[in-house]
Design a protein around this motif. Structure first.
Motif, PDB file in Angstrom:
ATOM      1  N   LEU A 688     -18.691  31.434 -72.604  1.00 13.23           N
ATOM      2  CA  LEU A 688     -19.882  30.867 -72.267  1.00 13.23           C
ATOM      3  C   LEU A 688     -20.188  30.547 -70.824  1.00 13.23           C
ATOM      4  O   LEU A 688     -21.134  30.664 -70.272  1.00 13.23           O
ATOM      5  CB  LEU A 688     -20.561  29.751 -73.221  1.00 13.23           C
ATOM      6  CG  LEU A 688     -21.781  29.064 -73.161  1.00 13.23           C
ATOM      7  CD1 LEU A 688     -22.428  29.092 -74.438  1.00 13.23           C
ATOM      8  CD2 LEU A 688     -21.780  28.017 -72.251  1.00 13.23           C
ATOM      9  N   ASN A 689     -19.340  29.691 -70.366  1.00 11.68           N
ATOM     10  CA  ASN A 689     -19.465  28.595 -69.199  1.00 11.68           C
ATOM     11  C   ASN A 689     -19.637  29.408 -67.747  1.00 11.68           C
ATOM     12  O   ASN A 689     -20.459  29.013 -66.959  1.00 11.68           O
ATOM     13  CB  ASN A 689     -18.173  27.681 -69.042  1.00 11.68           C
ATOM     14  CG  ASN A 689     -18.330  26.617 -69.926  1.00 11.68           C
ATOM     15  OD1 ASN A 689     -19.371  26.323 -70.573  1.00 11.68           O
ATOM     16  ND2 ASN A 689     -17.310  25.707 -69.697  1.00 11.68           N
ATOM     17  N   GLY A 690     -19.325  30.705 -67.771  1.00 16.55           N
ATOM     18  CA  GLY A 690     -19.320  31.536 -66.439  1.00 16.55           C
ATOM     19  C   GLY A 690     -20.854  31.860 -66.633  1.00 16.55           C
ATOM     20  O   GLY A 690     -21.268  32.466 -65.541  1.00 16.55           O
ATOM     21  N   LEU A 691     -21.643  32.093 -67.809  1.00 16.47           N
ATOM     22  CA  LEU A 691     -22.858  32.609 -67.787  1.00 16.47           C
ATOM     23  C   LEU A 691     -23.851  31.655 -67.195  1.00 16.47           C
ATOM     24  O   LEU A 691     -25.040  32.098 -66.987  1.00 16.47           O
ATOM     25  CB  LEU A 691     -23.284  32.924 -69.310  1.00 16.47           C
ATOM     26  CG  LEU A 691     -22.493  34.114 -69.990  1.00 16.47           C
ATOM     27  CD1 LEU A 691     -22.878  34.338 -71.180  1.00 16.47           C
ATOM     28  CD2 LEU A 691     -22.960  35.285 -69.326  1.00 16.47           C
ATOM     29  N   ILE A 692     -23.668  30.409 -67.332  1.00 21.90           N
ATOM     30  CA  ILE A 692     -24.589  29.420 -66.773  1.00 21.90           C
ATOM     31  C   ILE A 692     -24.774  29.621 -65.289  1.00 21.90           C
ATOM     32  O   ILE A 692     -26.149  29.835 -65.026  1.00 21.90           O
ATOM     33  CB  ILE A 692     -23.954  27.942 -66.847  1.00 21.90           C
ATOM     34  CG1 ILE A 692     -23.595  27.520 -68.318  1.00 21.90           C
ATOM     35  CG2 ILE A 692     -24.836  26.882 -66.483  1.00 21.90           C
ATOM     36  CD1 ILE A 692     -23.158  26.323 -68.734  1.00 21.90           C
ATOM     37  N   PHE A 693     -24.165  29.862 -64.526  1.00 19.70           N
ATOM     38  CA  PHE A 693     -24.420  30.168 -63.148  1.00 19.70           C
ATOM     39  C   PHE A 693     -25.307  31.535 -63.152  1.00 19.70           C
ATOM     40  O   PHE A 693     -26.176  31.624 -62.097  1.00 19.70           O
ATOM     41  CB  PHE A 693     -23.261  30.493 -62.240  1.00 19.70           C
ATOM     42  CG  PHE A 693     -23.411  30.585 -60.692  1.00 19.70           C
ATOM     43  CD1 PHE A 693     -23.670  29.608 -60.002  1.00 19.70           C
ATOM     44  CD2 PHE A 693     -23.488  31.898 -60.431  1.00 19.70           C
ATOM     45  CE1 PHE A 693     -23.721  29.680 -58.695  1.00 19.70           C
ATOM     46  CE2 PHE A 693     -24.042  32.103 -58.840  1.00 19.70           C
ATOM     47  CZ  PHE A 693     -23.959  30.914 -58.062  1.00 19.70           C
ATOM     48  N   VAL A 694     -24.700  32.596 -63.806  1.00 18.41           N
ATOM     49  CA  VAL A 694     -25.516  33.685 -64.054  1.00 18.41           C
ATOM     50  C   VAL A 694     -26.990  33.617 -64.331  1.00 18.41           C
ATOM     51  O   VAL A 694     -27.794  34.341 -63.862  1.00 18.41           O
ATOM     52  CB  VAL A 694     -24.722  34.883 -64.580  1.00 18.41           C
ATOM     53  CG1 VAL A 694     -25.599  36.259 -64.943  1.00 18.41           C
ATOM     54  CG2 VAL A 694     -23.565  35.141 -64.169  1.00 18.41           C
ATOM     55  N   LEU A 695     -27.382  32.857 -65.406  1.00 17.88           N
ATOM     56  CA  LEU A 695     -28.741  32.528 -65.740  1.00 17.88           C
ATOM     57  C   LEU A 695     -29.358  31.871 -64.871  1.00 17.88           C
ATOM     58  O   LEU A 695     -30.788  32.358 -64.553  1.00 17.88           O
ATOM     59  CB  LEU A 695     -28.640  31.674 -67.078  1.00 17.88           C
ATOM     60  CG  LEU A 695     -27.964  32.469 -68.352  1.00 17.88           C
ATOM     61  CD1 LEU A 695     -27.835  31.652 -69.530  1.00 17.88           C
ATOM     62  CD2 LEU A 695     -28.721  33.527 -68.932  1.00 17.88           C
ATOM     63  N   LYS A 696     -28.853  30.982 -63.829  1.00 10.39           N
ATOM     64  CA  LYS A 696     -29.602  30.227 -62.978  1.00 10.39           C
ATOM     65  C   LYS A 696     -29.939  31.118 -61.879  1.00 10.39           C
ATOM     66  O   LYS A 696     -31.074  30.998 -61.194  1.00 10.39           O
ATOM     67  CB  LYS A 696     -28.657  29.281 -62.717  1.00 10.39           C
ATOM     68  CG  LYS A 696     -29.508  28.235 -61.764  1.00 10.39           C
ATOM     69  CD  LYS A 696     -28.543  26.859 -61.480  1.00 10.39           C
ATOM     70  CE  LYS A 696     -29.124  25.775 -60.535  1.00 10.39           C
ATOM     71  NZ  LYS A 696     -28.558  24.533 -60.351  1.00 10.39           N
ATOM     72  N   HIS A 697     -29.025  31.955 -61.463  1.00  8.97           N
ATOM     73  CA  HIS A 697     -29.191  32.654 -60.076  1.00  8.97           C
ATOM     74  C   HIS A 697     -29.380  34.125 -60.184  1.00  8.97           C
ATOM     75  O   HIS A 697     -29.384  34.871 -59.062  1.00  8.97           O
ATOM     76  CB  HIS A 697     -27.964  32.432 -59.361  1.00  8.97           C
ATOM     77  CG  HIS A 697     -27.753  31.088 -58.697  1.00  8.97           C
ATOM     78  ND1 HIS A 697     -28.412  30.427 -57.965  1.00  8.97           N
ATOM     79  CD2 HIS A 697     -26.958  29.807 -59.550  1.00  8.97           C
ATOM     80  CE1 HIS A 697     -27.950  29.065 -57.682  1.00  8.97           C
ATOM     81  NE2 HIS A 697     -27.011  28.978 -58.824  1.00  8.97           N
ATOM     82  N   PHE A 698     -29.616  34.786 -61.244  1.00  6.65           N
ATOM     83  CA  PHE A 698     -29.811  36.214 -61.383  1.00  6.65           C
ATOM     84  C   PHE A 698     -31.056  36.337 -62.191  1.00  6.65           C
ATOM     85  O   PHE A 698     -31.559  35.295 -62.966  1.00  6.65           O
ATOM     86  CB  PHE A 698     -28.645  36.972 -62.160  1.00  6.65           C
ATOM     87  CG  PHE A 698     -27.436  37.031 -61.340  1.00  6.65           C
ATOM     88  CD1 PHE A 698     -27.251  38.237 -60.672  1.00  6.65           C
ATOM     89  CD2 PHE A 698     -26.536  36.176 -61.060  1.00  6.65           C
ATOM     90  CE1 PHE A 698     -26.111  38.559 -59.843  1.00  6.65           C
ATOM     91  CE2 PHE A 698     -25.481  36.439 -60.149  1.00  6.65           C
ATOM     92  CZ  PHE A 698     -25.279  37.562 -59.701  1.00  6.65           C
TER      93      PHE A 698
END
Length: 893
Positions: A688-698
């Protein structure tokens, strides 16, 4: 210098004169080219480089003695010198007593070494770089090996008493650095090698024997920096404290992520690096003060030595401040450039900015060749070159101000022009390294350079280096004023950075794209302002009339074929002729026009390539991304739509954010900014933790997850971003379990729709066993993503599904022995298995009995920890497996 390079004979004089007009520039470019080639071909050309140095050096000596033209041999010499200069940092040339030889040794060593740099305290540990290392076996201490190179010692516990120069002795294995092996990924091993650091050693502070260092220069500088730091801590706190540390002593470790991000988005991160602004202030103050002092002595005036003496005296505080600030690449460049400028007073030579920057770059690269690959080195010189080139084209065409108001407006416009040129000049590199461009940079620089650069910096430096030695109380209050102004400024920096349009995230440009962008910017700037200058000189109309007349004459010129007449007519309608008469040389504007056309053509072809590759693709591509201990897979479907299954991650994103450092760069490198579907198999941090940045910036269109009651609300950041961006996030029961996207069928096979009702009664239904199991089908091939399910879940999914047959399967639970049961392997019957696991992970994944089980079932196995990212392409009846490292496989079905 140029006299030695230019021939006496008239045949070659003009050509050599053009090449060596500024001799340092071609020599610098040759040296840079040699370093770059050595980085790419470290072993193949070493003896050729040595031979090139000897032969070209001999020819140059002969040419100088005989007053002959050295021609290209100085370029060959500097190319070979550049190549050879990088070899001490390349593994192919290490001696047997090098630290890299002992890395990854399975046994413990007793390590003794001296702390070479200021210790870096972290939350629960301290990081020390140790040099002058001695190794011995704990059982054979009488045998000691002196080792070249450095290692990084990570010491757990309270170790605030450590100081630079202390000798540490402790027992530990020396572990190698590791990379995430993905296309376009950051090469961390190479980065550390260029710092001459070759491995990690871990220990506890209680197990370290410390021998305090004797007083030396490094110790003195470290103590001085600590005293200054103490004064800063007494007079300020919070973000203002962190900025003062960066501005005065070059210590940026106190800069928090939110503060650094705010400066980046506002486009003023350069203010945190000690560079030309800071060094220039020190130089100006000391130069004018020294000039005034020396002018009081008549002998100095009589011999015209006031400015010369002031230049010499100014070098001392400049060098001292640069050393105190840590001599980062931006500081090195500024110190060298200002020093060369001051030395022109001694030599009584006219100052040439291009030559000065060439001298600075060449000196830095000779001292430390890996600087070429440093981000700060590249950004620093790109900004300065853009300013020099741009202002040389823009400022000369502007009229001189007559009134005070006009002068004030000219100053503001000039300031904005310089800021804009620096932003434009560094934009391609900023896109490449940080995938971000600030849109508020010019406005922010207009506000905060006067506030921070022209107010805070001189006041802070004056308080520390002048007032503090005289009166500590005066130094304290000087910094207190800086704290007040900074606190006010920081509030507005955050407000500007919080604007949604303050900065935009970008895709990662390739080397060809960066080169074309720079060529296009330079040529367009040249053309635009050359024509602007003509307009301001009232020469445009007459030249247009002349060109029209020439074009009419050329159209009717005898002896020309019809196509050539048409070309000449076209030339007459252009601002400058693209085709010249035979024997006539092309002007600078014509070369710029040709370069513009070529770069536009290349960029157009590049855009077409990526558009066709993304939206014109007809195959299915699945990339199992190397995220260490975790799972992440990108699915690129026909027509350009994308899905991301899991995002990897470590337990604490503050320590290392997989999403920011691995997943996002991988997507940007593929020119992807929109993801139609994000699928989270379960809520464990390594998924999960790698998805947080993706959700924020993509641009994410929808998120699917199992909404397991026990875990779905634990990660507040994940849920908060989904809520803030209003991304559709339907409950598990509500979203479809079968999607058909341009021929790709995505099935969610597990868990059961009502699994949440069974959790209370079945203890085995934990986070791992409730993982979503996804099957991706295209044509006659299928890939299975079973998450972290274990034995019980594998048995249940077999009972619930008639057909799990898949060509490729991602290993359940990273190759744990609790998964991949014989029955499950038989039912899925994969031909290939990809194991996503971290190197030297604490769980021991993949476990040996699982690997043996795969081998007995004749399943070809790939591992991300060894093979890197595994790319799977399915096109019709052909399957292509391409690991980042290793053999690629093409199979026809």
């Amino acid at each position: 210098m140029s006299e030695l390079l230019i021939a006496n004979d008239t045949d070659s004089f003009s050509f050599s004169d053009r090449i060596y007009y500024r001799p340092l520039i071609p020599l610098l470019l040759a040296f840079v080219a040699g370093i770059a080639v050595a980085d790419q071909l470290p072993e193949r050309l070493i003896w050729l480089a040595v031979a090139g140095i000897l032969i070209s050096g001999s020819i140059i000596i002969y040419a100088v003695n005989r007053h002959k033209n050295a021609k290209f041999f100085p370029l060959i010499l500097f190319f070979c010198l550049g190549y050879y200069s990088l070899t001490p940092w390349l593994p192919a040339f290490f001696p047997q007593d090098h630290a890299n030889v002992y890395v990854n040794d399975p046994f413990k060593w007793e390590i003794s070494g001296i702390i070479d740099a200021p210790p870096l305290p972290q939350d629960y540990r301290t990081v020390c770089i140790i040099d002058r290392i001695q190794l011995s076996r704990p059982s054979k201490k009488e045998t000691t090996v002196s080792v070249k190179g450095k290692i990084r010692a990570i010491i757990y516990g309270d170790s605030r008493t450590l100081s630079i120069g202390d000798r540490l002795t402790f027992e530990s294995k020396i572990r190698p650095f590791t990379n995430f092996k993905n296309p376009g990924g950051f090469d961390y091993i190479r980065y550390m090698a260029f710092k001459r650091i070759w491995g990690n050693a871990y220990t506890s502070y209680k197990k370290v024997a410390i021998q305090p260092s004797a007083n030396n220069v490094k110790k003195y500088l470290f103590t001085l920096r600590q005293k200054i730091s103490t004064l800063i801590n007494q007079s300020s706190d919070g973000d203002a404290n962190a900025i003062l540390h960066a501005l005065i002593i070059g210590n940026r470790q106190h800069i928090s992520k939110p503060l650094g991000s705010a400066f980046n988005r506002a486009g003023i991160s350069h203010l945190l690096a000690i560079s030309g602004l800071h060094i220039g202030i020190v130089a100006s103050f000391t130069f004018f003060l020294s000039t005034w002092m020396l002018s009081q002595f008549k002998p100095m005036l009589r011999h015209a030595w006031t400015r010369k003496g002031a230049a010499l005296l100014s070098l001392i505080p400049i060098l001292f401040y640069g050393i105190i600030a840590g001599m980062t690449p931006s500081t090195q460049r500024a110190v060298i450039m200002v020093s060369v400028f001051l030395l022109t007073f001694l030599l009584e030579r006219e100052h040439d900015l291009i030559n000065t920057i060439s001298v600075a770059a060449l000196i830095i690269l000779i001292i430390y060749p890996p600087s070429l690959f440093s981000i700060s080195f590249q950004l620093s010189f790109a900004a300065v070159l853009a300013i020099i080139y741009g202002t040389s084209k823009i400022l000369p065409v502007r009229k001189k101000p007559v009134t005070i108001t006009a002068y004030f407006l000219k100053t503001i416009v000039t300031f904005c022009i310089v800021s804009g040129l620096a932003i434009i000049g560094t934009a391609p590199l900023t896109m490449f390294y940080f995938n971000q461009i600030s849109l508020m940079g010019i406005l922010s620089n207009l506000i905060f350079i006067p506030l921070i650069g022209f107010t805070i910096v001189p006041l802070a430096l004056f308080s520390v280096f002048v007032l503090l030695p005289i009166n500590s109380s005066a130094g304290f209050w000087g910094l207190k004023i800086c704290d007040f102004i900074l606190t006010f400024s920081i509030k507005w920096i955050y407000r500007i950075a919080d604007l949604p349009f303050a900065a935009v995230k970008t895709i990662t440009p390739s080397f060809i794209e960066i080169s074309c962008i720079y060529a296009l910017l330079g040529s367009v700037l040249y053309l635009f302002f050359s024509y602007t200058k003509k307009i301001l000189n009232n020469e445009t109309q007459s030249k247009i009339r002349t060109k029209k007349k020439l074009s009419q004459d050329a159209h009717n010129k005898p002896g020309l074929s019809r196509p050539l007449r048409a070309i000449n007519a076209l030339n007459g309608m252009m601002p400058c002729r693209l085709i010249k008469d035979p024997g006539e040389k092309l002007s600078g504007r014509q070369w710029a026009s040709i370069l513009t056309g070529i770069t536009l053509f290349i960029l157009s072809a590049d855009i077409y390539y990526w558009v066709d590759k993304r939206w014109g693709k007809e195959d299915l591509t699945v990339s199992i991304i190397d995220v260490g201990q975790g799972n992440a897979a990108l699915i690129e479907m026909p027509g350009g739509k994308c899905a991301l299954i899991d995002g990897g991650g470590y337990s604490n994103n503050e320590i290392f954010d997989i999403g920011a450092k691995v997943i996002a760069p991988f997507l940007w490198q593929k020119k992807i900014k929109t993801i139609e579907t994000v699928i989270l198999t379960h809520y464990d941090s390594d998924h999960l933790n790698g998805l947080i940045f993706v959700l924020k910036h993509f641009n994410v269109k929808q998120v699917f997850a199992n909404h397991e009651p026990a875990t779905c609300f634990k990660n507040k950041g994940f849920n908060q971003i989904i809520a803030d961006k209003q991304i559709p996030y339907p409950p598990y029961n509500d979203f479809p379990k079968k999607l058909n996207i341009n021929g790709v069928i995505i099935k969610i096979l597990y868990p059961m729709v009502h699994f949440a009702d069974l959790v209370a009664n079945d203890a085995w239904r934990d986070s791992n066993n409730n993982s979503m199991v996804i099957q991706v089908n295209f044509k006659n091939q299928s890939i299975l993503f079973p998450g972290d399910i274990m034995k019980k879940a594998e048995e249940e999914i077999i009972a619930l599904n008639d057909n799990l047959r898949s060509t490729i399967m991602l290993a359940p639970h990273h190759g744990s022995s609790s998964s991949s049961t014989p029955g499950f392997l038989k039912y899925v019957n994969p031909e290939y298995i990809v194991i996503s696991s971290g190197r030297q992970n604490r769980f021991g994944f993949p476990e040996q009995d699982v690997l043996s089980r795969y081998k007995r079932n004749q399943i070809k196995t790939y591992r991300t920890d060894e093979d890197g990212c595994v790319s799977i392409s399915i096109d019709g009846d052909q399957l292509n497996l391409a690991p980042m490292i290793g053999e690629k496989i093409w199979i026809d079905y």
